[in-house]
Design an enzyme around this catalytic site. Structure first.
Site, PDB file in Angstrom:
ATOM      1  CE  LYS A   3      -1.621 -12.445  -6.941  1.00 52.54           C
ATOM      2  NZ  LYS A   3      -2.483 -12.748  -5.794  1.00 52.54           N
ATOM      3  CG  ASP A  38      -1.101  -5.383 -12.176  1.00 48.92           C
ATOM      4  OD1 ASP A  38      -0.252  -5.988 -11.487  1.00 48.92           O
ATOM      5  OD2 ASP A  38      -2.303  -5.301 -11.851  1.00 48.92           O
ATOM      6  CE1 TYR A  43      -9.473  -8.163  -8.223  1.00 52.91           C
ATOM      7  CE2 TYR A  43      -7.225  -8.973  -8.018  1.00 52.91           C
ATOM      8  CZ  TYR A  43      -8.398  -8.523  -7.438  1.00 52.91           C
ATOM      9  OH  TYR A  43      -8.490  -8.428  -6.078  1.00 52.91           O
TER      10      TYR A  43
END
Length: 378
Positions: free
Chosen positions: A235, A208, A124
């Site tokens: 995040k 990522d 993802y």
């Protein structure tokens, strides 16, 4: 709102509870039910809720303004901190991990003059057209054709693509421990191969680390001893506020130079706003190497306890994924009933306010929930 909330990733049928407040490792919902938060806004809240140093720093900034039509020193400070931790000298900020990946893909295509993005099935990387499944609703066929998804960890498939189409590849995008693909750390040999093949064919390597940056002081990729061309984060670097970040080499990041002819122009009304930058810097300053080691140790303790109880899990450091063949919505509700808020896919993310006692409680809750869903046979 369709089904009553904005974020698809938070929905559990028939409808999710609504949060009212959070403090440390706990969340209280609208019914007065208190749970240990092992979701932590999908790994973002590294210090749990209402972390005092972040609260203080943000409160001090509020009277001076929350966003400006000028840069601020706060973005420089966060960029310098990230550069010192990651070894990547140049940084830009946005408002989410999705946007960070979008920025990275645009940069890679502009820097190389190529279109093809190679990624891996199940990983993802946000919700932009370039990185979702080719058959996802609303993705044009023309856009889907500029991205190629290979099986996770398939060295031969990667070699074949780079052998036959290497001169078309702008970048290989990889999450070294992809949550949605099972939260299994990639083999070191495969990560090294990605780095070698991208360099050999003049493509970029994008790592990522929106989720995995919490695993090590400079991100999980540093545990593998590789140097990516670009790295996306988010995040935990926002201290509980919206954020995305892109770091890279000076050569590649020069594509964003506003004085460069045919450079990439990329704005964002609230990108690098001082609230996110200050909160992120303070959160990272308190997430020291010692804090990381302690939190990772708690994660090891959690996985060890679950494994000993016969529960299938994966992960590394402070991130764990329950890998049982059970109905996931039922598992979510069972855990919630036992006092644990998990991700809707069985993800458990720890935070620094947690102790051995919290981990023991979470372990017991998971064992109880899973065994109950198995029919009480184990």
């Amino acid at each position: 709102m369709p089904r009553g909330n904005t974020r698809t990733t938070l929905f559990v049928p028939p409808t999710p509870p609504y949060a009212v407040s959070g403090s440390g490792p706990y969340v209280l919902d609208q019914r007065g039910h208190r749970v240990i938060d092992c979701n932590n806004n999908y790994t973002a809240l590294i210090h749990g809720h209402a972390f005092a140093p972040v609260e203080k720093a943000v409160a001090e900034q509020l009277p001076h303004g929350t966003a400006f039509g000028l840069p601020t020193e706060t973005e420089v400070q966060l960029a310098e901190l990230l550069a010192s931790r990651t070894g990547l000298p140049m940084w830009r900020f946005s408002n989410s991990g999705t946007e960070a990946v979008m920025t990275a893909v645009r940069a890679a295509r502009a820097a190389t003059g190529r279109e093809l993005l190679v990624r891996f099935e199940g990983s993802y990387h946000g919700t932009s057209d370039a990185v979702v499944a080719a058959n996802a609703p609303g993705v044009p066929e023309a856009v889907a054709g500029t991205s190629l998804a290979l099986p996770q960890g398939d060295a031969e498939a990667l070699r074949e693509v780079m052998r036959t189409r290497g001169d078309e590849v702008a970048a290989v995008l990889i999450d070294i421990m992809p949550n949605r693909a099972g939260l299994v750390p990639a083999a070191a040999e495969f990560v090294t191969l990605v780095r070698e093949l991208t360099r050999q064919h003049g493509a970029l390597m994008i790592v990522d680390e929106v989720i995995t940056f919490r695993i090590a002081e400079g991100g999980l990729h540093r545990e593998y001893g590789i140097e990516p061309d670009l790295m996306t984060v988010g995040k935990v670097i926002g201290g509980g506020f919206p954020v995305g970040g892109l770091g890279g080499t000076a050569e590649v990041m020069a594509i964003f130079d506003p004085l460069r002819e045919l450079g990439v122009s990329w704005g964002g009304t609230f990108s690098a706003n001082p609230m996110s930058m200050i909160a992120g810097r303070v959160a990272l300053e308190h997430f020291t190497a010692e804090a990381i080691e302690r939190l990772n140790s708690l994660g090891d303790q959690l996985r060890s306890g679950l494994t000993e109880a016969g529960i299938a899990v994966s992960g590394r450091g402070s991130l764990t994924r329950i890998r049982e063949d059970v109905d996931l919505p039922r598992l979510w509700w069972a855990l919630y009933g036992e006092g644990v808020l998990a991700g809707t896919n069985g993800l458990l993310a720890l935070s620094t306010p947690m102790t051995d006692d919290h981990v023991h409680t979470v372990t017991t809750a998971v064992v109880t929930a899973v065994r109950g869903l198995r029919g009480g046979n184990q």
